[in-house]
Design an enzyme around this catalytic site. Structure first.
Site, mmCIF file in Angstrom:
data_model
loop_
_atom_site.group_PDB
_atom_site.id
_atom_site.type_symbol
_atom_site.label_atom_id
_atom_site.label_comp_id
_atom_site.label_asym_id
_atom_site.label_seq_id
_atom_site.Cartn_x
_atom_site.Cartn_y
_atom_site.Cartn_z
ATOM 1 N N HIS A 289 0.814 -1.259 -0.087
ATOM 2 C CA HIS A 289 -0.020 0.134 0.209
ATOM 3 C C HIS A 289 0.790 1.118 -0.076
ATOM 4 O O HIS A 289 0.399 2.430 0.083
ATOM 5 C CB HIS A 289 -0.598 -0.023 1.276
ATOM 6 C CG HIS A 289 -1.871 -0.945 1.341
ATOM 7 N ND1 HIS A 289 -3.250 -0.877 0.747
ATOM 8 C CD2 HIS A 289 -1.777 -2.421 1.984
ATOM 9 C CE1 HIS A 289 -3.938 -1.985 1.027
ATOM 10 N NE2 HIS A 289 -2.988 -2.744 1.481
ATOM 11 N N LYS A 476 -8.700 13.602 4.752
ATOM 12 C CA LYS A 476 -7.781 12.317 4.940
ATOM 13 C C LYS A 476 -6.752 12.707 5.891
ATOM 14 O O LYS A 476 -6.930 13.963 6.486
ATOM 15 C CB LYS A 476 -7.262 12.423 3.347
ATOM 16 C CG LYS A 476 -6.399 13.740 2.873
ATOM 17 C CD LYS A 476 -5.890 13.518 1.469
ATOM 18 C CE LYS A 476 -6.827 13.725 0.533
ATOM 19 N NZ LYS A 476 -6.876 12.737 -0.394
ATOM 20 N N ARG A 477 -5.877 11.595 6.236
ATOM 21 C CA ARG A 477 -4.985 11.876 7.128
ATOM 22 C C ARG A 477 -4.074 13.240 6.838
ATOM 23 O O ARG A 477 -3.934 13.301 5.664
ATOM 24 C CB ARG A 477 -4.358 10.501 7.334
ATOM 25 C CG ARG A 477 -4.909 9.560 8.121
ATOM 26 C CD ARG A 477 -5.168 9.833 9.431
ATOM 27 N NE ARG A 477 -4.021 10.047 10.215
ATOM 28 C CZ ARG A 477 -3.430 9.078 11.191
ATOM 29 N NH1 ARG A 477 -3.730 7.678 11.234
ATOM 30 N NH2 ARG A 477 -2.275 9.372 11.934
ATOM 31 N N LYS A 482 0.233 14.513 0.962
ATOM 32 C CA LYS A 482 -1.041 14.724 0.702
ATOM 33 C C LYS A 482 -1.334 16.197 0.509
ATOM 34 O O LYS A 482 -2.357 16.470 0.033
ATOM 35 C CB LYS A 482 -1.975 14.078 1.766
ATOM 36 C CG LYS A 482 -1.951 12.545 1.827
ATOM 37 C CD LYS A 482 -2.627 12.168 2.945
ATOM 38 C CE LYS A 482 -2.549 10.621 3.027
ATOM 39 N NZ LYS A 482 -3.304 9.706 2.445
ATOM 40 N N THR A 584 -8.750 6.304 -1.767
ATOM 41 C CA THR A 584 -10.222 5.952 -1.780
ATOM 42 C C THR A 584 -11.187 6.828 -1.542
ATOM 43 O O THR A 584 -12.159 6.754 -2.057
ATOM 44 C CB THR A 584 -10.019 4.720 -0.735
ATOM 45 O OG1 THR A 584 -9.678 5.045 0.411
ATOM 46 C CG2 THR A 584 -9.473 3.358 -1.133
ATOM 47 N N LYS A 588 -14.641 7.973 -3.377
ATOM 48 C CA LYS A 588 -16.239 8.288 -2.717
ATOM 49 C C LYS A 588 -16.722 9.309 -3.178
ATOM 50 O O LYS A 588 -17.900 9.409 -3.163
ATOM 51 C CB LYS A 588 -15.757 8.136 -1.118
ATOM 52 C CG LYS A 588 -15.373 6.737 -0.472
ATOM 53 C CD LYS A 588 -14.556 6.796 0.964
ATOM 54 C CE LYS A 588 -13.888 5.533 1.185
ATOM 55 N NZ LYS A 588 -12.831 5.630 2.022
HETATM 56 C C1 26W Z 1 2.494 2.178 11.307
HETATM 57 C C2 26W Z 1 2.763 1.411 10.186
HETATM 58 C C3 26W Z 1 2.154 1.679 8.928
HETATM 59 C C4 26W Z 1 2.708 1.864 7.829
HETATM 60 C C5 26W Z 1 1.927 2.143 6.575
HETATM 61 C C6 26W Z 1 0.563 1.512 9.030
HETATM 62 C C7 26W Z 1 -0.440 1.975 7.881
HETATM 63 C C8 26W Z 1 0.566 1.915 6.496
HETATM 64 C C9 26W Z 1 -0.367 2.052 5.360
HETATM 65 C C10 26W Z 1 0.654 1.843 4.261
HETATM 66 C C11 26W Z 1 -0.875 3.418 5.219
HETATM 67 C C12 26W Z 1 -2.000 3.629 4.357
HETATM 68 O O1 26W Z 1 -3.256 3.631 4.922
HETATM 69 N N1 26W Z 1 -1.643 3.635 3.136
HETATM 70 C C13 26W Z 1 -2.839 3.892 2.171
HETATM 71 O O2 26W Z 1 -3.508 2.516 1.675
HETATM 72 C C14 26W Z 1 -4.813 2.889 0.935
HETATM 73 C C15 26W Z 1 -5.542 1.743 0.851
HETATM 74 O O3 26W Z 1 -4.681 0.977 -0.430
HETATM 75 C C16 26W Z 1 -4.440 3.851 -0.553
HETATM 76 O O4 26W Z 1 -5.480 3.981 -1.036
HETATM 77 C C17 26W Z 1 -3.698 5.013 0.099
HETATM 78 O O5 26W Z 1 -3.027 5.514 -1.052
HETATM 79 C C18 26W Z 1 -2.518 4.598 0.851
HETATM 80 O O6 26W Z 1 -1.577 5.839 1.389
#
Ligand code: 26W
Length: 740
Positions: A289, A476-477, A482, A584, A588
């Site tokens: 991701h 978003k976060r 971003k 995503t 939406k």
């Molecule tokens: C704390 C460790 C950690 C590292 C990375 C936790 C979560 C992540 C994920 C990779 C962060 C995340 O949510 N990525 C997002 O995933 C979405 C679903 O595929 C994508 O639509 C977003 O672009 C992506 O940033």
């Protein structure tokens, strides 16, 4: 490891088709369904995109009649609740279990023991099998809680199984937490048994913290023990395990499942290494991701070895065999092998383990998957031809359209019938009605949704906004890639133009933000403070009142997203190209009839293909341009400022506190990020293009028939981004399971 499921009551009523009858029945009792929705907690069991995607996926699996289970952690405290006090983010506990969770069923009879630490006792049996025992380990009890996942208009009810480390209620020191020293608050958790106390709120860098590693092993070991015992109890033959079970790992957070399955097959089922390995690789698929280097998990060797001695042994053997395989191949010299090794630089590299241990590796949008295959993970995609593929993300229209926007859902029913509810691809049937009333009806519904959101904004922030203004939304976060910063720069420029009196062509705009920042991410929190400071200044200036309002809504979560997205006119999807794996929220908003203001990043590229250049507003550096700057340099943010008086004005206004600030050097972090640190996300570079794109919107929006048509085309072509389609592709291409 994250399932951002949101409130469940409405989802259940929609998927079981009981909403209308329940609504009627409650009315007879004088109860409004909306009031019950309010009481339903919004379990923050995830950080953002990755966790919400998992929730959409289990909804689609059940709706496509696939037998599938979500496996996660029943965090006692989910993602923190965000307060905004004097423009600053303050974190408070998400105590979602303060009232019993009515949707879960504890299955204590399926509890498992997960073993940490200890010493290995090995001996070679006469049969040539290596017998391994773990002794003096620390046992943790894993207790499963099941949450039902009903399919839409389907007999199938799947399960989300969340594991809890049962324990006395050990102290979790929130005083540290509120100081933002999140790590210490977490580390204050003394006993291993409180492994499931709190979700890590960091969605970009793996915290190299022991607790995080414990969490990862905890739920993968419990989950795999559970799957295996259920399979064997069902009469399954262990050598055919991979023919009846497919396991998809959501980023590398569950990657320990790979060596754990090997451990179970070898140490408990007595299989030989080769047989166990063939079964393991055939079972696992890995979804990546993110390409952000800081998000690629690496665990320090000593920490790993000490906590998981047997797992470490297995990882070492996996790596030994992998490296041997590589060295037999032409073109894989020492340095290339070193780059691909699972163990290196004193750490276990989880992405490499996940790739080697899976038969499929997919990215989450075409651009992202191409970057993975041709750049980030090129060494692996060349060594494993056919392993890399793309599965563009999707969203469940049952929550994000039927649930969140019932008026629009009703209008679609009246226009093309209800078939789209079961098969969202049918939304394209709207196309022939776009100029025959559907655009107008969708526009009117948008106005109603905007009016409801305006009411919510007034109630929560006391800011009055005009529903006839453009609702320009970025939710978003908060992460610098971003580029919420680019958005607020556009706002400051607009304000400066208002103050200078050149408002010709300007259309009234309400710019709405909502975002949580990881507690330890100072720069992101500084950006929130800047947004709130600018908002206060703009909203209190009556000269600006006719043209501009800026709102920051606190505590962005699934429920707030459901409230905001149906009211979006402009969906701000402005990440630095190549950084957002997919996005995503972009889908939406599209499904709810917003027009996307977009960089060619992540799934925006595919949204553009779907709607055509007339129905999206593009700007900014492309992914190739960004990557080439990153490789060859040549970008000078100071020059951008010198060459653009608008930027010069904004930078000095921030520096001098023109928009206000509490402390003298309040926004030094933001200014250093943009100047001293070289503006790594090209905010200044894309500023001119961004402002021009925003200005185009004013003209488009004032031409109501044109704008409403653009919105309607977005709705009509959003079916392609349903998670039903995405799950069907996983089922066909990776899991090899049948579906509706
Ligand atoms: C704390 C460790 C950690 C590292 C990375 C936790 C979560 C992540 C994920 C990779 C962060 C995340 O949510 N990525 C997002 O995933 C979405 C679903 O595929 C994508 O639509 C977003 O672009 C992506 O940033």
């Amino acid at each position: 490891m994250e399932f951002l499921i949101g409130k469940l009551l409405e989802n259940y009523l929609i998927n079981t088709g009981l909403k209308e009858v329940v609504e009627e029945g409650l009315k007879d009792l004088g109860i409004k369904l909306e009031d019950l929705y309010e009481m339903d907690p919004d379990p923050g069991l995830g950080n953002g995109g990755l966790g919400r995607l998992a929730a959409c996926f289990i909804d689609s699996m059940a709706s496509l009649d696939i037998a599938g289970t979500g496996i996660g952690i029943r965090y006692r405290y989910g993602l923190f609740r965000q307060l905004i006090q004097n423009g600053y983010q303050v974190e408070t506990p998400d105590n979602w279990l303060k009232i019993p969770n009515v949707w879960e069923i504890c299955k204590a009879e399926d509890a498992r023991i997960v073993k940490f630490g200890g010493n290995i006792n090995m001996n070679w049996g006469g049969d040539g099998h290596l017998y391994v025992e773990l002794e003096d380990y620390e046992p943790v009890l894993a207790v499963p809680y099941d949450i039902p996942v009903p399919g839409y208009d389907s007999e199938r009810v799947n399960t989300l199984r969340l594991w809890s480390a049962e324990t006395e209620n050990s102290g979790f020191d929130f005083s540290e937490f509120s100081k933002g020293d999140y790590d210490r608050a977490v580390e204050n958790i003394t006993t291993a048994h409180s492994i499931s106390n709190v979700l890590y709120p960091d969605d970009s860098t793996p915290r190299g913290k022991l607790l995080r590693l414990k969490q990862e092993y905890f739920f993968t070991s419990a989950g795999l023990q559970d799957i295996l015992s259920r399979y064997l109890k069902g009469g399954g033959n262990i050598r055919e395990f991979h023919l009846y079970n497919a396991i998809q790992i959501n980023d590398t957070h569950p990657a320990l499942a790979i060596p754990e399955l090997m451990r179970l097959l070898i140490d408990e089922q007595g299989l030989g290494w080769d047989d166990a390995w063939a079964i393991t690789v055939a079972t696992f698929g890995y979804t990546n991701h993110t390409i952000l280097a800081e998000a690629l998990e690496k665990w320090p060797l000593d920490m790993f070895k000490k906590l998981l001695p047997r797992i470490y042994m297995i990882v070492e053997e996996i790596n030994r065999r992998f490296v041997a395989e590589l060295s037999m191949k032409d073109g894989y010299g020492f340095d290339r092998i070193a780059k691909m090794s699972i163990i290196g630089d004193g750490a276990v590299k989880m992405a490499h383990l996940a790739i080697v241990g899976s038969h499929s590796v997919n990215g989450v949008a075409r651009l992202h998957s191409d970057i993975l295959k041709n750049k980030e993970l090129r060494n692996f995609s060349e060594f494993y031809p056919g392993k890399f593929n793309n599965k563009t993300n999707g969203i469940t229209h049952r929550r994000w359209l039927i649930g969140a926007n019932p008026e629009l859902a009703g209008a679609i029913d009246r226009t093309i019938g209800t078939g789209w509810r079961k098969d969202p691809g049918k939304l394209t049937e709207l196309e022939k009605f776009i100029d025959r009333g559907f655009s107008d009806e969708a526009y009117a519904i948008k106005q109603n949704n905007k009016e409801r959101l305006a009411g919510y904004i007034l109630k929560t922030t006391e800011i009055g906004v005009d529903k006839n203004s453009i609702f320009d939304i970025q939710v978003k976060r908060l992460h610098m890639y971003k580029r919420q910063l680019l958005n607020i720069f556009g706002v400051m420029d607009m304000y400066n133009r208002i103050k200078a009196g050149n408002t010709s062509g300007m259309y009234p705009r309400t710019v709405i933000f909502s975002a949580k920042a990881f507690p330890g991410y100072g720069l992101a929190k500084n950006t929130i403070k800047l947004i709130c400071t600018v908002a206060d200044r703009v909203n209190s200036d009556k000269e600006a009142a006719d043209f501009l309002r800026v709102v920051f809504l606190p505590n962005y979560d699934v429920s707030l997203a459901e409230r905001m997205i149906p009211a979006g006119d402009i969906s701000e999807q402005i990440s630095t190209a190549s950084k957002e794996a997919s996005g995503t929220g972009n889908m939406k908003f599209m499904m709810n009839g917003a027009v996307t203001l977009a960089t060619l990043d992540g799934a925006n590229v595919e949204i553009r293909e779907a709607v055509g250049d007339d129905n999206i507003i593009l700007f900014g550096l492309t992914s190739d341009e960004v990557i080439s700057y990153e490789q060859h340099g040549g970008y000078d943010p100071y020059r951008e400022v010198r060459n653009d008086s608008r930027l010069e004005a904004i930078i000095s206004q921030i520096r001098e506190g023109y928009f206000g600030f509490a402390g003298k050097n309040e926004f030094t972090p933001v200014l250093d990020h943009l100047l001293k640190d070289g503006d790594p996300y090209f905010v200044l570079k894309d500023f001119d293009a961004y402002v021009s794109a925003r200005d185009k919107i004013d003209g488009i929006y004032s031409d109501r028939s044109r704008f409403s048509r653009m919105c309607a085309v977005n709705i009509a072509r959003s079916g392609r981004f349903s998670s039903d389609n995405t799950i069907a592709a996983y089922a066909d291409d990776i899991w090899n399971v049948k579906h509706r």
